[in-house]
Write a protein that holds these residues in place. Structure first.
Motif, short mmCIF file in Angstrom:
data_model
loop_
_atom_site.label_atom_id
_atom_site.label_comp_id
_atom_site.label_asym_id
_atom_site.label_seq_id
_atom_site.Cartn_x
_atom_site.Cartn_y
_atom_site.Cartn_z
N ASN A 30 69.40 39.40 59.22
CA ASN A 30 69.60 38.07 59.80
C ASN A 30 71.07 37.68 59.86
O ASN A 30 71.40 36.49 59.99
CB ASN A 30 68.80 37.03 59.01
N GLY A 31 71.95 38.67 59.74
CA GLY A 31 73.37 38.42 59.93
C GLY A 31 74.12 37.90 58.73
O GLY A 31 75.24 37.39 58.86
N SER A 179 68.54 32.78 54.78
CA SER A 179 69.41 32.94 55.95
C SER A 179 69.41 31.68 56.81
O SER A 179 70.46 31.19 57.23
CB SER A 179 68.93 34.13 56.80
#
Length: 209
Positions: A30-31, A179
């Motif tokens: 999710n970065g 996230s």
């Protein structure tokens, strides 16, 4: 955006590690960047209440606590994992967290950094350990990240945790929620800033004489 992950287990490839890895992979997908620190295999002594940190901005014991402090300052979230020993968290981890949170109380603003606890137990005692870890977040204006069950896995070995499908599912949902919350809070911070925290009142019922 980054999450600092603390593994409080002395078994670096054990049940707690397996739970954390599931959450870490979801965070990364999710970065969110992830950095892991293993504490359970370190020699960590407890706080002695000397208040050296109040005057010097660091703990009097120059060990992994002082090494972690700048990493906590840079992180957007803190994910703490512990095995359950005698219905509580690992003592080394608690000593580490006591000193980390106390020694950085004047140097690292933890407001709106998100916090999440992960616990691993063979059978019972997990919710007591879960509560112990969450208290560090709730005294520090840190939003606590939840999942679709208490953030725990069960098993005696890491292989056992592989069979705890609900536990691993809980870890993935925790990673997703963490996230999302980090991104939402950073977006809100850009728009209106972090809420200020009142600190003037300090209730003390001690009286002289």
């Amino acid at each position: 955006m980054k999450v600092l992950v603390i593994n409080g287990s002395p078994h670096l490839n054990g049940c707690t590690d397996r739970a954390l890895r599931e959450a870490e992979e979801t965070l990364k997908s999710n970065g969110i960047d992830v950095e892991r620190i293993n504490v359970g295999n370190k020699d960590v002594r407890g706080c002695i209440g000397c208040n050296f940190c109040r005057e010097n901005g660091r703990c009097v014991f120059n060990d992994i606590v002082n090494e972690t402090a700048p990493k906590l300052a840079e992180a957007d979230g803190l994910l703490v994992g512990t095995p359950v020993y005698y219905a509580g968290a690992n003592g080394q981890l608690l000593a580490f967290l006591d000193r980390l949170f106390y020694s950085t109380s004047g140097t690292v603003d933890k407001t709106m950094k998100v916090g999440a606890a992960v616990v691993s137990s063979r059978r019972a005692g997990s919710t007591g350990a879960f509560d112990e870890i969450n208290k560090y977040f709730t005294i520090s204006a840190m939003p606590v990240v939840s999942s679709t069950y208490w953030n725990e896995v069960h098993g005696f070995t890491a292989a056992d945790v592989e069979d705890d499908l609900e536990g691993l599912q809980t870890m993935r949902n925790l990673g997703k929620n963490m996230s999302f919350l980090i991104k939402a809070l950073r977006a809100a911070e850009k728009e209106s800033g972090i809420p200020s925290q009142e600190r003037a009142a300090f209730t003390n019922f001690h009286t002289e004489g």
